[in-house]
Design an enzyme around this catalytic site. Structure first.
Site, PDB file in Angstrom:
ATOM      1  N   ASN A   1      37.865  75.083  22.245  1.00 17.16           N
ATOM      2  CA  ASN A   1      37.456  76.472  22.088  1.00 17.16           C
ATOM      3  C   ASN A   1      37.255  76.870  20.623  1.00 17.16           C
ATOM      4  OD1 ASN A   1      37.373  77.954  24.781  1.00 17.16           O
ATOM      5  ND2 ASN A   1      39.182  76.668  24.952  1.00 17.16           N
TER       6      ASN A   1
ATOM      7  N   THR B   1      29.657  73.472  32.157  1.00 14.37           N
ATOM      8  CA  THR B   1      29.673  73.792  30.727  1.00 14.37           C
ATOM      9  C   THR B   1      30.675  72.862  30.052  1.00 14.37           C
ATOM     10  OG1 THR B   1      31.181  75.639  31.188  1.00 14.37           O
ATOM     11  CG2 THR B   1      28.850  76.160  30.905  1.00 14.37           C
TER      12      THR B   1
ATOM     13  N   THR C   1      35.425  82.521  40.796  1.00 10.96           N
ATOM     14  CA  THR C   1      35.525  81.647  39.638  1.00 10.96           C
ATOM     15  C   THR C   1      34.281  81.850  38.810  1.00 10.96           C
ATOM     16  OG1 THR C   1      35.907  79.403  38.893  1.00 10.96           O
ATOM     17  CG2 THR C   1      34.496  79.674  40.816  1.00 10.96           C
TER      18      THR C   1
ATOM     19  N   GLU D   1      40.430  73.344  30.403  1.00  8.16           N
ATOM     20  CA  GLU D   1      40.058  72.789  29.107  1.00  8.16           C
ATOM     21  C   GLU D   1      41.259  72.149  28.419  1.00  8.16           C
ATOM     22  OE1 GLU D   1      36.269  75.636  28.033  1.00  8.16           O
ATOM     23  OE2 GLU D   1      38.271  76.243  27.381  1.00  8.16           O
TER      24      GLU D   1
ATOM     25  N   LYS E   1      31.663  75.520  39.079  1.00  8.28           N
ATOM     26  CA  LYS E   1      31.952  75.088  37.721  1.00  8.28           C
ATOM     27  C   LYS E   1      33.039  76.027  37.195  1.00  8.28           C
ATOM     28  CE  LYS E   1      30.811  76.493  34.251  1.00  8.28           C
ATOM     29  NZ  LYS E   1      31.701  77.214  33.268  1.00  8.28           N
TER      30      LYS E   1
END
Length: 425
Positions: free
Chosen positions: A420, A168, A210, A298, A199
């Site tokens: 985000n 993603t 996860t 991220e 992922k």
């Protein structure tokens, strides 16, 4: 799980190529099926053993758990079981199929039905996983074309494409595999492979695994032993990762054991030397994947390893380590290359575990910065030089007991907010 001498075994283990298809008896594919608008992005993965084989799963504890989590858990016998005989794993990205009610559950179940017809098995032998935006209906018609297309594309070399298809916000795919030569009775001389893909980049503080992970081995394993092995490994690896303290609605970790490397060997059972060997290899794969998740958090620029020793018990060691790893102040001081150990002390002190500040020692990047609860002078220029390393290690000894743990996280940068704040657009 009994303790084994990993120092001797570590010499025999080696990294190999292939990811989730490194182990014999598995094929995988990753294709663009239309779950995402961008035709350049792979968005559907299929992993299929050559024949139905033992499988186990561990899933999110989030009460808003997604439809595929509920269906896969049921296909593995429910929360009290967690294992069975599996013929395929279906994973889509781009849509989480979470908070979608009965419509989402119907889609997940129909996905199992379509896959079972294509593969030639029972619907209950299919496991499904989804990742992406929460609260959007996942169209079943995309699966009607995706599954046959992926089945036609299955390859023993398809692990890399499958790993890319489940991404993603990940900046790169995550896969790892190892091989080892068994010395255990009934398995001596057999070469076994363990491989995996996962992922995960944000919404990461698993309370089981996860976001999405698939692990495979060609060792023969009893289904109940496979579940015990997976559950224990997950607690020691994926459960020690935190990017942002948020537990996903879709967390899924699946392991399959084809037995293709030793068709005549007795299945591995819990408590045996063969089980310990395999557990060590699975731990190596899962720890590598877990660290990769933290490093790819991220917006992250650093992998951060937090070691806590001297805690009263294992639970308090974990609480203390997570307090440091999840502290925005600790994470931002690392992003800013500021060796501010006071933020580590603050995080330890607020979390409620038992210790006396006069007994605490803290090291940052291998430099003593606090002893007996007091500052230790250090070279700021040397600290800046050490901040250039890709991995930043924070170590704290609470001086209160013998328990210890390690947690992996990342720094917190402006990019995390950018990613985000703009996730759905």
């Amino acid at each position: 799980m009994k303790t084994m001498n990993t120092e001797l075994f570590d010499i025999k283990i080696r990294a190999v190529e292939g990811g989730v298809t490194a182990a014999a008896g598995f094929k995988a594919a990753g294709i663009h099926a239309g779950f995402r608008k961008n035709p350049e992005r792979l968005d559907y993965a299929l992993v299929v053993p050559d024949k139905p084989c033992p499988g186990a799963g561990v899933f999110t504890t989030n009460r808003f758990c997604a439809a595929p989590v509920q269906v896969s858990r049921a296909n593995l016998g429910g929360a009290d079981k967690g294992y069975g005989i599996i013929a395929g794993v279906s994973v889509n990205s781009g849509n989480a199929n979470a908070a979608t009610g009965e419509t989402g559950l119907a889609c997940a179940r129909e996905t199992c039905s379509i896959a079972s017809q294509v593969i030639g098995c029972e619907p209950q032998q299919i496991l499904v996983a989804s990742t992406g935006v929460i609260g959007q209906i996942l169209p079943i018609d995309t699966f009607e074309t995706a599954i046959p297309a992926a089945y036609e594309a299955l390859s023993a070399h398809g692990g890399a494409d499958a790993a890319r298809a489940i991404m993603t916000t990940d900046t790169h795919s995550k896969e790892y595999a190892v091989s080892y030569v068994s010395e255990a009775a009934g398995h001596a001389g057999n070469v076994y492979m363990v491989g995996g893909m996962c992922k995960g980049s944000g919404m990461i503080m698993p309370n089981m695994a996860t976001m999405i992970a698939v692990i495979t081995t060609d060792a023969p394993v009893e289904p109940v032993a496979l579940h015990a092995l997976l559950l224990s490994t997950v607690k020691q690896t994926f459960n020690k990762v935190t990017v942002d303290s948020d537990t996903s609605t879709n967390d899924t970790c699946i392991m399959l054991a084809s037995g293709a490397a030793a068709a005549d060997a007795e299945p591995i059972v819990e408590g045996s030397d063969a089980f310990d060997e395999l557990a060590f290899a699975v731990h190596e794969v899962c720890e590598s994947l877990a660290r990769n998740i933290a490093a790819d958090g991220e917006g992250a620029s650093k992998l951060v390893t937090v070691n806590v020793t001297g805690a009263v018990n294992d639970e308090e060691a974990d609480i203390a380590a997570r307090a440091v790893a999840n502290s925005p102040l600790v994470k931002t001081c690392i992003a800013g290359h500021d060796c501010n150990w006071g933020r580590v002390a603050m995080a330890l002190g607020k979390c409620g575990v038992k210790f006396n500040q006069e007994d605490v020692s803290i090291d940052m990047m291998g430099m003593p910065v606090c002893r007996d609860g007091l500052t230790v002078p250090f070279d700021e220029d040397e600290a800046l030089r050490r901040f250039e390393a890709p991995e930043i290690v924070i170590s704290a000894d609470l001086g209160a007991g013998d328990a210890a743990t390690t947690v992996w996280t990342c720094d917190l940068t402006h990019e995390y907010i950018s990613i985000n704040g703009d996730y759905r657009s």
